[in-house]
Design an enzyme around this catalytic site. Structure first.
Site, PDB file in Angstrom:
ATOM      1  CG  ASP A  24      -2.073   0.941   1.088  1.00 23.14           C
ATOM      2  OD1 ASP A  24      -2.364   1.371  -0.048  1.00 23.14           O
ATOM      3  OD2 ASP A  24      -2.691   1.278   2.116  1.00 23.14           O
ATOM      4  CG  ASN A  72      -7.424  -3.098  -6.056  1.00 21.02           C
ATOM      5  OD1 ASN A  72      -6.466  -3.813  -5.793  1.00 21.02           O
ATOM      6  ND2 ASN A  72      -7.838  -2.149  -5.227  1.00 21.02           N
TER       7      ASN A  72
HETATM    8  C1  FPP Z   1      -2.019  -0.199  -3.397  1.00 18.16           C
HETATM    9  O1  FPP Z   1      -1.536   1.151  -3.342  1.00 18.16           O
HETATM   10  C2  FPP Z   1      -1.423  -0.896  -4.535  1.00 18.16           C
HETATM   11  C3  FPP Z   1      -2.119  -1.532  -5.529  1.00 18.16           C
HETATM   12  C4  FPP Z   1      -3.600  -1.614  -5.552  1.00 18.16           C
HETATM   13  C5  FPP Z   1      -1.416  -2.143  -6.676  1.00 18.16           C
HETATM   14  C6  FPP Z   1      -0.175  -2.923  -6.374  1.00 18.16           C
HETATM   15  C7  FPP Z   1       0.399  -3.358  -7.655  1.00 18.16           C
HETATM   16  C8  FPP Z   1       1.709  -3.323  -8.003  1.00 18.16           C
HETATM   17  C9  FPP Z   1       2.806  -2.922  -7.083  1.00 18.16           C
HETATM   18  C10 FPP Z   1       2.043  -3.643  -9.431  1.00 18.16           C
HETATM   19  C11 FPP Z   1       2.823  -4.798  -9.793  1.00 18.16           C
HETATM   20  C12 FPP Z   1       2.880  -5.978  -8.899  1.00 18.16           C
HETATM   21  C13 FPP Z   1       3.798  -6.971  -9.047  1.00 18.16           C
HETATM   22  C14 FPP Z   1       3.700  -8.169  -8.182  1.00 18.16           C
HETATM   23  C15 FPP Z   1       4.889  -6.913 -10.056  1.00 18.16           C
HETATM   24  P1  FPP Z   1      -2.544   2.367  -3.534  1.00 18.16           P
HETATM   25  O2  FPP Z   1      -2.660   2.684  -4.972  1.00 18.16           O
HETATM   26  O3  FPP Z   1      -3.851   2.042  -2.885  1.00 18.16           O
HETATM   27  O4  FPP Z   1      -1.806   3.517  -2.783  1.00 18.16           O
HETATM   28  P2  FPP Z   1      -2.484   4.782  -2.068  1.00 18.16           P
HETATM   29  O5  FPP Z   1      -3.156   4.242  -0.826  1.00 18.16           O
HETATM   30  O6  FPP Z   1      -1.311   5.649  -1.739  1.00 18.16           O
HETATM   31  O7  FPP Z   1      -3.438   5.403  -3.040  1.00 18.16           O
END
Ligand code: FPP
Length: 246
Positions: A24, A72
């Site tokens: 996150d 998501n």
């Molecule tokens: C949450 O941060 C993150 C996600 C929903 C996506 C995670 C995906 C990756 C890191 C991409 C690739 C994965 C691999 C295994 C190569 P957020 O967007 O909710 O952050 P925020 O809370 O700051 O908005």
């Protein structure tokens, strides 16, 4: 691999077998730098790769990451496409490196709505990495903890309906055997960077007795030092599994 040489701030004989991560804070990491959120996910995928290498080097047996939840899909189409694109790019670029490091990658979740291109890459990844005997990395993709339990319950109902199982024979082992995580020990430690203190439908069944570690550090900044801190904190915990203090 870029190995650390200094003294470790924890006991290397008591490393968690299984560590799970909610990756996150990617969006906020990007926004703080005036970049689009997708740049945060890109940095997050680098952070994932480095974390996998560090955990493998420490002797962790299983690493599970929450890459995309069943919820998501509610994000803007542009962001969903960017995350899927990053996964494709990551698998194309990095699978050989993981295999060279004997790291096995597999996927937990309902992969049916993913693009045929991504599904094909996932199949190739499974094929390439199934010979690896080192750390296993489980990537949760279109995954939800409730959905995982529901699917297992449905499979049990089907087995009862078709006479392979009687309801009175259903125990934890029978349910677990029908989950994505079958054959994998439950996480000893669940790490959530990014400042939020919730589980967000991640590994609901598996985390029944996991130790939780929360930190404000955002996932793209979650490096070796943060991993060491989380393990050191884990080693201070007294795990009782509902019993009395040892
Ligand atoms: C949450 O941060 C993150 C996600 C929903 C996506 C995670 C995906 C990756 C890191 C991409 C690739 C994965 C691999 C295994 C190569 P957020 O967007 O909710 O952050 P925020 O809370 O700051 O908005």
């Amino acid at each position: 691999m870029n190995k650390e040489t200094g003294p470790l701030p924890f006991d290397k004989e008591n490393i968690p077998r299984h560590i799970a991560f909610v990756m996150d804070g990617n969006g906020r990491w990007a926004q703080k730098r005036g970049l689009p959120r997708t740049a945060g996910h890109s940095a997050g995928s680098e952070s994932f790769h480095k974390a996998a290498e560090i955990l493998a080097e420490l002797g962790v047996r299983h690493m599970t990451v929450y890459a995309f939840s069943t919820e998501n899909w509610k994000r803007p189409l542009e962001e969903v496409s960017a995350i899927m694109g990053l996964l494709e790019k990551y698998l194309r670029r990095s699978i050989r490196e993981l295999v060279e490091n004997n790291i096995r990658l597999d996927f937990w979740g309902d992969l049916s709505p993913l693009s045929p291109k991504l599904r094909k890459l996932i199949d190739q990844t499974d094929e390439l990495s199934k010979q690896c005997t080192g750390m296993q990395v489980h990537v949760c993709l279109n995954y939800g903890g409730r959905d995982e339990i529901l699917r297992a319950a449905r499979a049990l109902a089907q087995d009862c309906l078709e006479g392979r199982l009687s309801p009175e024979d259903i125990g934890e082992k029978e349910l677990e055997g029908r989950m994505y995580s079958h054959d994998v020990p439950p996480p000893d430690l669940l790490v959530r960077p990014g400042g939020e203190m919730r589980i967000s439908n991640f590994l609901l069944w598996e985390c029944a007795y996991s130790e939780f570690y929360f930190t404000d550090t955002l996932w793209p900044d979650f490096g070796r030092e943060e991993i060491y801190k989380a393990i050191a904190e884990f080693q201070k915990r007294n795990r009782r599994y509902g019993g009395l203090s040892r």
